[in-house]
Design an enzyme around this catalytic site. Structure first.
Site, PDB file in Angstrom:
ATOM      1  N   LYS A  79       0.841  -1.199   0.044  1.00  0.00           N
ATOM      2  CA  LYS A  79      -0.050  -0.103  -0.082  1.00  0.00           C
ATOM      3  C   LYS A  79       0.970   1.194   0.080  1.00  0.00           C
ATOM      4  O   LYS A  79       1.887   1.408   0.635  1.00  0.00           O
ATOM      5  CB  LYS A  79      -0.922  -0.082   1.372  1.00  0.00           C
ATOM      6  CG  LYS A  79      -2.129   0.952   1.221  1.00  0.00           C
ATOM      7  CD  LYS A  79      -2.999   0.851   2.589  1.00  0.00           C
ATOM      8  CE  LYS A  79      -4.169   1.735   2.465  1.00  0.00           C
ATOM      9  NZ  LYS A  79      -4.925   1.541   3.704  1.00  0.00           N
ATOM     10  N   SER A 159      -9.734   1.712   2.779  1.00  0.00           N
ATOM     11  CA  SER A 159      -8.889   2.260   1.803  1.00  0.00           C
ATOM     12  C   SER A 159      -7.827   1.510   1.285  1.00  0.00           C
ATOM     13  O   SER A 159      -7.403   1.959   0.302  1.00  0.00           O
ATOM     14  CB  SER A 159      -8.030   3.546   2.823  1.00  0.00           C
ATOM     15  OG  SER A 159      -7.459   2.984   3.624  1.00  0.00           O
ATOM     16  N   SER A 183     -10.208  -0.529   7.065  1.00  0.00           N
ATOM     17  CA  SER A 183      -9.741  -0.505   5.719  1.00  0.00           C
ATOM     18  C   SER A 183      -9.094  -1.584   5.110  1.00  0.00           C
ATOM     19  O   SER A 183      -8.492  -1.588   3.981  1.00  0.00           O
ATOM     20  CB  SER A 183      -8.799   0.915   5.843  1.00  0.00           C
ATOM     21  OG  SER A 183      -9.261   2.195   5.664  1.00  0.00           O
TER      22      SER A 183
END
Ligand code: MG
Ligand code: ZN
Lengths: 494, 483, 95
Positions: A79, A159, A183
């Site tokens: 990420k 997210s 997330s």
């Protein structure tokens, strides 16, 4: 051929390389090919293919020398909020354009030490604020899944949406995510994969671009529970450079997957049966409880009285912390600077242009709830309610070993179905936020399909630092669910 | 009660000080970067100090210990549980966009500082609190016409903010207070007290009110960096506020800065736009919990502090409280004095040390550390007076020479043949000469003009080049003049 | 509590985020909506409940006082949007 190699899960690929049936170079090439083929998903915003090939070759050399690590040669997606030395790291934000960290996050450093290979950086909601990965700066991520005979593009959740979409599309054998209010778990549910949020303090936060410090926690997204357990084992560990990192040994999570949950007590929190819960979600939840019962566990209803207040609490605490954490993006030391006639204008233009709408909203709400005259009414009040929520869980875990809930109130929705009311978007995290506020470990396991063929996840919540029990039960759920469906947009899907 | 007269009556000034003292430590409060003064720009900056994304603070144990030691030195309450908060504001030398400080739960609570005033009286000034916080970087506004340069070497260095109660009533008291705090910190070794290098800075809160009425609105003068400036800033501010109020104006609560050049305080409009620091507990840190036994250990290890030293000097050496308080202002001075005084007459020692030596050092702009005369040497000089080898008058000359060339008194006396004459024969010869040369005066004296005696003593001493023993001269003169 | 435009402009100032005139009104609406949502907490009785600051039930760990960092001005300045020699630079601060 390469799609088949990319089709191997992390565990299978690891064993194949250990058995000499597969080289890291082949594996990485297969995933690079898969990533190129899946470019349209926009899951990867920074490719690292050249370096990945170099890393794979080095891995093969290590293996020859008999020095292979636990994840040697395994290509991973990271990420974008993880700082990776020499590789752009922007948390999906315009305000960090061109930022190249001269340091490595502790979690990724642990992964590279185990021999893993960085395939690329994953798209995400800006600064991890969001549940749909509709990032105006980096562009939306497309979920590999589609509704039965409906070409509408769906969101991957957020997210960690880029990470989840990548894993679902067989781009990378695993991904790192961060979970502040759901997330990791919610996108895992939307994309039909496994997402693990460990206990707060289990993984170091050092080098992870902060959203809300008291909630942020790193964790893996993977194709199955075993892959997730292996990744978590490599990511976790004490870090003296993180004052909130907890100094306790990392167990062998893979070894915990014995499949034996006989006598385990599984709490079913009645407050999660929010009125208006979709029938298919409720049905899946009951099926999950039944599967665990069939495996010898005992589902019991428990009460978490303050559940309904978790989201409002979260939407005071998280914005408050983010309003302060994001003050450092001021155009002085790194990233974007927008000129103005004076210092104040430089600050205000840089931050106005650098932050997207949702981040700006949260900074402003956070600034407001901390400001003079409102601190007690909002922030302090929220911290008190947070204590009550944590206490609900503490009491529940005096009766049960685990809690079972749905991961999300709905399956993935359409990219063009974004609710214009921010609060409606917040409701995506209604089932994941409570465990975040209490710092508890939680995992989402793909457990079935919605009426129109979209993956749905079930969430297991464990006691602090008892990821082993949680993963053991997750493995049982996974096996019982036998989730074999394949996303329409996965290249090489057959 | 210290009142200032205005044109419409008396005013009482009320002053409170916030002293920012840089903690003596190798590394910064929350990072491993060095704290040295005057290094190359941004050469002592860790990624934590410059707020790189994802960087986290970890506290320095010695900074905590120094704060506790200081708290104990201020006879203050040590809080076994304290919390670090974020103070949020934007400024180029504040990389995080917040300063990590302690707001609602500081590490040190209430304490007290005793001031020794010149008139021998003493005042107790309350300490409100002491908390640990990060220093900011340095903004240089004079490097470029349109740009401010930022050096973050200082960013993250540990500071102790010592907040007094509004107990001070005059610039003089404020000056004594700052010197006293400085002395205590230096005795403890928790801050070098070097105001030139900014290791100690003061925020000064000043207000005025009519005696008996509630306190007035205060103005805060920020970052005053010398005792002299603190006092001048306060005097100026008191004047300004009195004139303002007496001419019908009102004092506004604001931040002002002291312009040493102009000798005045000026409003800092730029800092005025609505400050709202939005303090909240830093979620990257946890509560700081101290072990009571550990605190006791530190307490047991404290050195003798100015107040105790002063008491001891008064008791053991019979010094006046004021002389003693002057001596203990710097530990080095007191040590020097004790070295000189041990085994000698304390009063004499005190006079030579505080009078002659400190006077000479001041003139030469030196401090005790680099005094050309060692304690042993000064002691040697005093011994020569005691055993009557030289007179007090000669001693003064010898002292001058010692200060010049740093040689032992004995050697100088020897070489210059300054040993005083006690041999009566030699002195009688001189007296006879003087009397012969002033026969008329001898007559007048014998005629009853006894006050001429002084004149003869002076003549004899002069004729003997000051070396004649004054006592002996008196004796012999009396006899001879009787005739 | 619903936010008026003045309040929105004030907190935007505190947060150093410039707002175009046409942004203020809608933002005021959105922020008010979020506040209305979080104000559900008023229904919770929190008398004598201690505020929770961290979920980690630990005391603050302390590190040794050793110089282990710094001496990397170039790395520190490498990402700076603007610099002069070894300094970060910003539009002049007027005081
Ligand atoms: Mg202050
Ligand atoms: Zn301060």
């Amino acid at each position: 051929m390469s799609a088949e190699i990319a089709g191997l899960c992390l565990t299978a690929a690891r064993d194949a390389m250990a058995g000499g049936d597969l080289s890291a170079a082949e594996l990485t090439d297969a995933h690079i090919a898969q990533a190129k083929a899946a470019k349209d998903l926009n899951a990867i915003i920074c490719e690292n293919f050249e370096q990945a090939r170099v890393g794979a070759a080095a891995s093969d050399a290590r293996r020859k020398a008999g020095e292979a690590g636990a994840l040697d040669g395994i290509p991973l997606v990271v990420k974008d909020c993880y700082c990776t030395k020499g590789v752009p790291s922007t948390a999906g934000s315009h305000v960090l354009d061109g930022f190249v960290p001269p340091y490595e996050s502790t979690v990724t450093a642990n992964l590279w030490r185990a021999g893993a290979v960085l395939l690329g950086k994953a798209n995400m909601d800006e600064f991890a604020m969001g549940s749909a990965n509709l990032n105006p700066h980096t562009g939306p991520v497309t979920n590999p899944w589609q509704r039965a005979n409906d070409p509408a593009k769906l969101v991957p959740g957020g997210s960690s949406g880029g990470s989840a979409a990548a894993i679902a599309a067989h781009v990378g054998l695993g991904a790192t995510g961060t979970d502040t209010g759901g997330s990791i778990r919610q996108p895992a549910s939307f994309c039909g994969i496994v997402g693990i949020k460990p206990t707060y303090g289990r993984c170091s936060r050092l080098g992870i671009i902060a959203f809300a410090s008291s909630l942020d926690q790193a964790g893996p997204l993977a194709r199955n529970v075993r892959d997730g357990a292996i990744l978590l084992g490599a990511m976790a560990g004490f870090d003296p450079k993180d004052s909130t990192s907890v100094d306790r040994p990392v167990p062998d999570y893979e070894a915990a997957l014995s499949g034996d949950i006989k006598g385990m007590k599984i709490g079913i929190p009645k407050e999660y049966r929010a009125d208006g819960m979709a029938r298919e979600i409720d049905a899946l939840w009951q099926r999950g409880a039944a599967w665990l019962r069939d495996a010898g566990a005992e589902p019991v209803e428990v009460s978490l009285p303050h559940t309904e207040f978790a989201l409002p609490t979260y939407y005071i605490i998280a914005p408050a912390e983010c309003s302060s954490n994001l003050a450092r993006y001021d155009g002085v030391k790194y990233g974007l600077r927008v000129a103005g006639d004076n210092l104040q204008e430089m600050y205000e233009y840089t931050r106005a242009e650098g932050f997207g709408a949702e981040v700006r909203r949260r900074i402003l709400i956070g600034t407001y709830v901390l400001s003079a005259g409102y601190y007690d009414a909002y922030y302090l009040k929220a911290q008190r309610v947070r204590a009550l929520i944590a206490d609900d869980f503490r009491k529940a875990f005096e009766q049960v070993d685990l809690l079972l809930t749905p991961t999300a109130p709905s399956p993935a929705f359409g990219i063009d179905e974004e609710p214009d009311d921010p609060v409606a978007m917040y409701l995506n995290d209604v089932f994941t936020v409570p465990a975040s506020l209490a710092g508890l470990p939680a995992v989402s396991v793909p457990a079935g399909l919605s009426g129109d063929g979209l993956p749905l996840g079930l969430q297991l919540i464990g006691r602090p630092f008892d990821e082993e029990t949680m993963l053991r039960a997750a493995g049982v759920l996974e096996e019982a669910a036998a989730f074999g469906a394949v996303p329409a947009l996965r290249v090489g899907a057959s | 009660m210290n009142l200032v007269q205005g044109s419409t009556g008396d005013w009482e000034p009320v002053i409170g000080l916030e002293v920012h003292a840089q903690v003596v430590s190798q590394a910064k409060l929350f990072s491993g970067a060095a704290t040295e003064f005057g290094s190359a720009p941004n050469s002592q900056v860790s990624f934590v100090d410059m707020a790189m994304p994802g960087m986290l603070p970890v506290i320095n144990e010695v900074c905590v210990e120094q704060a506790v030691r200081t708290g104990l030195g201020l006879k203050a309450q040590i809080n076994l549980r304290s919390v670090f908060d974020r103070k949020n504001y934007f400024y180029p030398d504040l990389p995080q966009g917040y300063q990590i400080s302690q707001f609602s739960q500081p590490i040190v609570g209430e304490g007290v500082v005793t001031l020794d005033m010149r008139d021998g009286s003493s005042r107790e000034i309350g300490v409100e609190r002491l908390h640990l916080e990060q220093d900011a970087g340095k903004s240089l506004h004079d490097q470029h016409p349109s740009m401010t340069y930022v050096d973050l070497n200082r960013s993250g260095v540990a500071l102790m903010e010592i907040v007094s109660k509004p107990d001070l009533r005059s610039a003089e008291e404020a000056g004594v207070y700052v010197r006293k705090i400085r002395a205590i910190l230096r005795y403890l070794g928790t801050c070098d007290g070097n105001m030139e290098e900014g290791s100690m800075r003061c925020d000064v809160n000043v207000s005025i009110h009519r005696p008996g009425e509630p306190f007035g609105t205060r103005a805060e003068i920020k970052n005053v960096n010398s005792v002299r400036f603190v006092m001048r800033a306060i005097d100026y501010e008191i004047e300004r506020q009195i004139e303002l109020v007496e001419s019908g104006g009102t004092v506004v609560q604001e931040t002002r800065l002291f312009d040493a050049g102009a000798g005045e305080t000026r409003s800092m409009r730029s800092k005025e736009e609505a400050h709202d620091y939005r303090y909240f507990p830093d979620p990257d840190l946890l509560p700081l919990v101290l072990d009571a036994a550990w605190v006791e250990e530190i307490k047991a290890g404290l050195p003798e502090l100015p107040d105790e030293k002063k008491a001891r000097l008064v008791a053991d050496y019979g010094l006046s409280p004021y002389d003693a308080s002057v001596l203990v202002g710097e530990a080095e001075n007191a040590d020097f004095f004790e070295a000189v005084a041990s085994g000698r007459d304390a009063k004499t020692a005190a006079n030579w040390v505080t009078g002659s030596l400190f006077g000479a050092l001041n003139k030469a702009g030196l401090d005790v550390a680099d005094s050309p005369i060692s304690a042993a040497q000064l002691g040697g000089l005093i011994d020569l007076i005691e055993d009557a080898t030289i007179s007090g008058r000669i001693a003064k000359d010898v002292f001058e020479i010692m200060f010049e060339i740093g040689q032992d008194a004995a050697a100088i006396v020897e070489e210059k043949g300054l040993t005083q004459v006690t041999d009566t024969g030699a002195i009688e010869t001189v007296i006879d000469g003087v009397m012969a040369a002033n026969a008329d005066k001898v007559e007048e004296f014998r005629g009853g003009k006894e006050k001429l005696f002084g004149f003869f003593v002076g003549q004899v001493m002069r004729a003997s080049g000051g070396k004649a023993n004054p006592a002996a001269v008196n004796e012999l003169l009396k006899e001879k003049l009787k005739g | 509590m619903s936010l008026d435009k003045a309040t929105v402009l004030h907190i935007a100032k505190l947060a150093r985020i410039a707002l175009r005139d046409d942004e203020v009104e809608p933002l005021a609406g959105e922020l008010s909506g979020i506040l209305a949502f979080v104000e559900q907490l008023d229904r919770v009785n929190t008398d004598d409940v201690e505020p929770m600051t961290s979920v980690v039930e630990m005391e603050l760990r302390r590190r040794a006082d050793e110089v282990t960092d710094g001496g990397q001005a170039e790395a520190a300045l490498a990402n700076a949007p603007e610099r002069a020699d070894s300094f970060f630079i910003v539009p002049k601060v007027i005081e």
